[in-house]
Scaffold this motif. Structure first.
Motif, PDB file in Angstrom:
ATOM      1  N   ASP A   1       0.842  -1.206   0.000  1.00  0.00           N
ATOM      2  CA  ASP A   1       0.000   0.000   0.000  1.00  0.00           C
ATOM      3  C   ASP A   1       0.882   1.264   0.000  1.00  0.00           C
ATOM      4  N   TRP A   2       1.791   1.330  -0.963  1.00  0.00           N
ATOM      5  CA  TRP A   2       2.698   2.472  -1.105  1.00  0.00           C
ATOM      6  C   TRP A   2       2.843   2.753  -2.588  1.00  0.00           C
ATOM      7  N   PRO A   3       3.057   4.019  -2.975  1.00  0.00           N
ATOM      8  CA  PRO A   3       3.154   4.339  -4.406  1.00  0.00           C
ATOM      9  C   PRO A   3       4.240   3.495  -5.083  1.00  0.00           C
ATOM     10  N   GLY A   4       3.845   2.677  -6.032  1.00  0.00           N
ATOM     11  CA  GLY A   4       4.798   1.835  -6.756  1.00  0.00           C
ATOM     12  C   GLY A   4       5.531   0.836  -5.863  1.00  0.00           C
ATOM     13  N   GLY A   5       5.041   0.637  -4.641  1.00  0.00           N
ATOM     14  CA  GLY A   5       5.703  -0.291  -3.718  1.00  0.00           C
ATOM     15  C   GLY A   5       6.924   0.304  -3.049  1.00  0.00           C
ATOM     16  N   ARG A   6       7.087   1.630  -3.188  1.00  0.00           N
ATOM     17  CA  ARG A   6       8.278   2.272  -2.593  1.00  0.00           C
ATOM     18  C   ARG A   6       7.940   2.694  -1.167  1.00  0.00           C
ATOM     19  N   VAL A   7       8.265   1.830  -0.256  1.00  0.00           N
ATOM     20  CA  VAL A   7       7.921   2.044   1.154  1.00  0.00           C
ATOM     21  C   VAL A   7       8.908   3.045   1.759  1.00  0.00           C
ATOM     22  N   LYS A   8       8.395   4.182   2.196  1.00  0.00           N
ATOM     23  CA  LYS A   8       9.273   5.226   2.765  1.00  0.00           C
ATOM     24  C   LYS A   8       9.189   5.146   4.284  1.00  0.00           C
ATOM     25  N   LEU A   9      10.323   4.998   4.931  1.00  0.00           N
ATOM     26  CA  LEU A   9      10.344   4.883   6.386  1.00  0.00           C
ATOM     27  C   LEU A   9      11.302   5.922   6.957  1.00  0.00           C
ATOM     28  N   ALA A  10      10.968   6.421   8.133  1.00  0.00           N
ATOM     29  CA  ALA A  10      11.822   7.440   8.756  1.00  0.00           C
ATOM     30  C   ALA A  10      12.801   6.774   9.711  1.00  0.00           C
ATOM     31  N   ARG A  11      14.041   7.267   9.706  1.00  0.00           N
ATOM     32  CA  ARG A  11      15.054   6.710  10.595  1.00  0.00           C
ATOM     33  C   ARG A  11      14.855   7.270  11.999  1.00  0.00           C
ATOM     34  N   GLY A  12      14.614   6.392  12.969  1.00  0.00           N
ATOM     35  CA  GLY A  12      14.444   6.838  14.363  1.00  0.00           C
ATOM     36  C   GLY A  12      15.805   7.041  15.020  1.00  0.00           C
ATOM     37  N   ARG A  13      15.849   7.829  16.097  1.00  0.00           N
ATOM     38  CA  ARG A  13      17.128   8.118  16.787  1.00  0.00           C
ATOM     39  C   ARG A  13      17.732   6.853  17.372  1.00  0.00           C
ATOM     40  N   GLU A  14      16.852   5.921  17.771  1.00  0.00           N
ATOM     41  CA  GLU A  14      17.342   4.721  18.447  1.00  0.00           C
ATOM     42  C   GLU A  14      17.828   3.650  17.456  1.00  0.00           C
ATOM     43  N   GLN A  15      17.624   3.892  16.146  1.00  0.00           N
ATOM     44  CA  GLN A  15      17.983   2.877  15.150  1.00  0.00           C
ATOM     45  C   GLN A  15      19.489   2.607  15.165  1.00  0.00           C
ATOM     46  N   ILE A  16      19.837   1.324  15.101  1.00  0.00           N
ATOM     47  CA  ILE A  16      21.261   0.950  15.113  1.00  0.00           C
ATOM     48  C   ILE A  16      21.792   0.799  13.693  1.00  0.00           C
ATOM     49  N   SER A  17      21.008   0.223  12.805  1.00  0.00           N
ATOM     50  CA  SER A  17      21.480   0.052  11.425  1.00  0.00           C
ATOM     51  C   SER A  17      20.332   0.215  10.447  1.00  0.00           C
ATOM     52  N   ARG A  18      20.690   0.542   9.208  1.00  0.00           N
ATOM     53  CA  ARG A  18      19.657   0.688   8.174  1.00  0.00           C
ATOM     54  C   ARG A  18      18.977  -0.654   7.885  1.00  0.00           C
ATOM     55  N   ALA A  19      19.652  -1.748   8.254  1.00  0.00           N
ATOM     56  CA  ALA A  19      19.055  -3.081   8.048  1.00  0.00           C
ATOM     57  C   ALA A  19      17.716  -3.198   8.765  1.00  0.00           C
ATOM     58  N   GLU A  20      17.505  -2.388   9.795  1.00  0.00           N
ATOM     59  CA  GLU A  20      16.232  -2.445  10.524  1.00  0.00           C
ATOM     60  C   GLU A  20      15.046  -2.137   9.610  1.00  0.00           C
ATOM     61  N   PHE A  21      15.283  -1.292   8.600  1.00  0.00           N
ATOM     62  CA  PHE A  21      14.197  -0.948   7.678  1.00  0.00           C
ATOM     63  C   PHE A  21      13.628  -2.195   7.003  1.00  0.00           C
ATOM     64  N   LYS A  22      14.493  -3.202   6.806  1.00  0.00           N
ATOM     65  CA  LYS A  22      14.017  -4.405   6.114  1.00  0.00           C
ATOM     66  C   LYS A  22      12.952  -5.111   6.951  1.00  0.00           C
ATOM     67  N   LEU A  23      13.176  -5.168   8.274  1.00  0.00           N
ATOM     68  CA  LEU A  23      12.165  -5.805   9.137  1.00  0.00           C
ATOM     69  C   LEU A  23      10.934  -4.919   9.252  1.00  0.00           C
ATOM     70  N   GLU A  24      11.154  -3.611   9.303  1.00  0.00           N
ATOM     71  CA  GLU A  24      10.012  -2.697   9.433  1.00  0.00           C
ATOM     72  C   GLU A  24       9.144  -2.764   8.172  1.00  0.00           C
ATOM     73  N   GLU A  25       9.801  -2.763   7.007  1.00  0.00           N
ATOM     74  CA  GLU A  25       9.039  -2.841   5.756  1.00  0.00           C
ATOM     75  C   GLU A  25       8.271  -4.168   5.687  1.00  0.00           C
ATOM     76  N   LEU A  26       8.944  -5.244   6.071  1.00  0.00           N
ATOM     77  CA  LEU A  26       8.285  -6.557   6.060  1.00  0.00           C
ATOM     78  C   LEU A  26       7.027  -6.518   6.921  1.00  0.00           C
ATOM     79  N   SER A  27       7.119  -5.877   8.099  1.00  0.00           N
ATOM     80  CA  SER A  27       5.960  -5.847   8.996  1.00  0.00           C
ATOM     81  C   SER A  27       4.812  -5.051   8.377  1.00  0.00           C
ATOM     82  N   LYS A  28       5.116  -4.185   7.407  1.00  0.00           N
ATOM     83  CA  LYS A  28       4.052  -3.403   6.766  1.00  0.00           C
ATOM     84  C   LYS A  28       3.464  -4.117   5.553  1.00  0.00           C
TER      85      LYS A  28
END
Ligand SMILES: C[S@@+](CC[C@H](N)C(=O)[O-])C[C@H]1O[C@@H](n2cnc3c(N)ncnc32)[C@H](O)[C@@H]1O
Length: 339
Positions: free
Chosen positions: A164-191
């Motif tokens: 449910d994102w334009p063209g499947g391009r899931v945009k996520l914001a980097r939180g202050r507590e984030q340790i690595s960009r790899a976290e986006f992969k789990l966050e995107e999966l959960s969406k």
């Protein structure tokens, strides 16, 4: 009913997606429209294509949209307001009072307005016509894909778009507590494919450094065995429920007699080696235990690489999801359950 369907993939993966679609849906044609964008035609409807993409799985397709109308680029350049008119006409033919409006650019069309400006122009025109317009989260989505030849307009159930994102391009914001960009992969999966993590239990994180996935799993309430010869971020150092083992996954799995409820694997190694490690990990996973991993793609024949690795995984797991997510670079995310 036969639909023309706009298919979105990572830029360089349209040929691999085309091969997958032809194998899964014999008789279809896929014509390239722009980098990472193709038009699928054949005797099919969107609901069937979406279901087959999920079930097969077709891993290199991220997003689907049913094309309803087209506005040639020259017309859009001369009269940008025509885009709003075209959107109103689409909804006049198939009325839905409240819709999500999604607009994205594929390739580099020469346009007098930025995509966000065009989004507002179309949204304003639709609002004027009495529509309630949102960005996402609606049963129906009106899509506009801007390509170097035309603006393609689509209308379909959001659940049939794959994401449910334009063209499947899931945009996520980097939180202050984030340790690595790899976290986006789990966050995107959960969406895009919600995965039910157990509320408690023990997880094994293979290739854990610097610890982004470990952090996400800790937050979900799990105790973690984090396996990696490299360091974990110092923010994880004082957590008594994070156990860092400085070893390779192979050595750890050969020596441990523990069982786990979840195994995740983001190791940098070939897809085939990684899938083979997952077979060893399965011996330490409770029946029905959840597995999440990334398969790293070799530049040569990515489709064959994925198919071989999925075949290996199928010896111990029921694969429930496999897709190249927006936050996967040269890799594919796979989810399975131990049989
Ligand atoms: C992409 S990083 C993982 C990022 C991590 N998921 C995160 O969220 O921060 C890949 C990791 O795999 C590790 N790795 C590569 N081969 C390994 C092996 N045989 N055993 C354990 N870890 C390995 C590397 O040391 C590297 O830290």
């Amino acid at each position: 009913m036969s639909d023309a369907i706009v298919v979105s993939t990572a830029e360089e993966m349209l040929p691999a997606a085309t091969a997958e679609l032809r194998a899964a849906l014999p008789g279809v044609r896929v014509e390239p429209l722009a980098p990472g964008t193709g038009l699928l035609t054949g005797d099919l409807d969107l609901a069937t294509v979406a279901r087959i993409c999920r079930e097969t799985p077709v891993v290199f397709v991220r997003h689907l949209m049913r094309e309803i109308a087209r506005l040639p680029l020259a017309e859009l350049q001369a009269r940008p307001d025509r885009l709003g008119e075209a959107a109103v006409a689409v909804l006049r033919a198939e009325p839905h009072h409240e819709i999500a409006l999604q607009l994205w650019q594929a390739g580099n069309p020469d346009l007098p307005h930025r995509p966000d400006e065009l989004w507002h122009m179309v949204a304003d025109r639709l609002t004027e016509a009495g529509q309630i317009v949102r960005r996402a989260g609606q049963e129906w989505t009106l899509s506009v894909c801007l390509t170097p030849v035309a603006a393609l307009l689509g209308l379909n159930r959001s659940s049939e778009a794959l994401a449910d994102w334009p063209g499947g391009r899931v945009k996520l914001a980097r939180g202050r507590e984030q340790i690595s960009r790899a976290e986006f992969k789990l966050e995107e999966l959960s969406k895009v494919a919600p995965v039910a993590l157990p509320a408690s239990g023990v997880a094994l994180d293979l290739g854990a450094s610097p610890g982004g996935w470990t952090r996400v799993l800790r937050q979900a309430g799990l105790e973690i065995w984090a396996i990696d010869p490299a360091d974990l971020d110092s923010r994880l150092g004082d957590d008594p429920r994070v156990h860092h083992v400085r070893a390779t996954a192979g050595r750890f799995l050969a020596e441990t007699d523990q069982t786990f409820d979840v195994v995740v694997n983001d190791m940098r190694m070939t897809a085939e080696q990684s899938a083979t490690v997952m077979l060893s990990a399965a011996r330490h996973l409770a029946p029905g235990g959840l597995a999440i991993m990334t398969l790293k793609l070799a530049p040569h024949d990515p489709l064959r690489t994925v198919r071989n690795a999925l075949e290996t995984l199928a010896r111990a797991y029921d694969v429930t999801f496999a897709r190249q997510l927006h936050h996967n670079r040269h890799e594919v995310t796979v989810v399975g359950r131990k049989r």
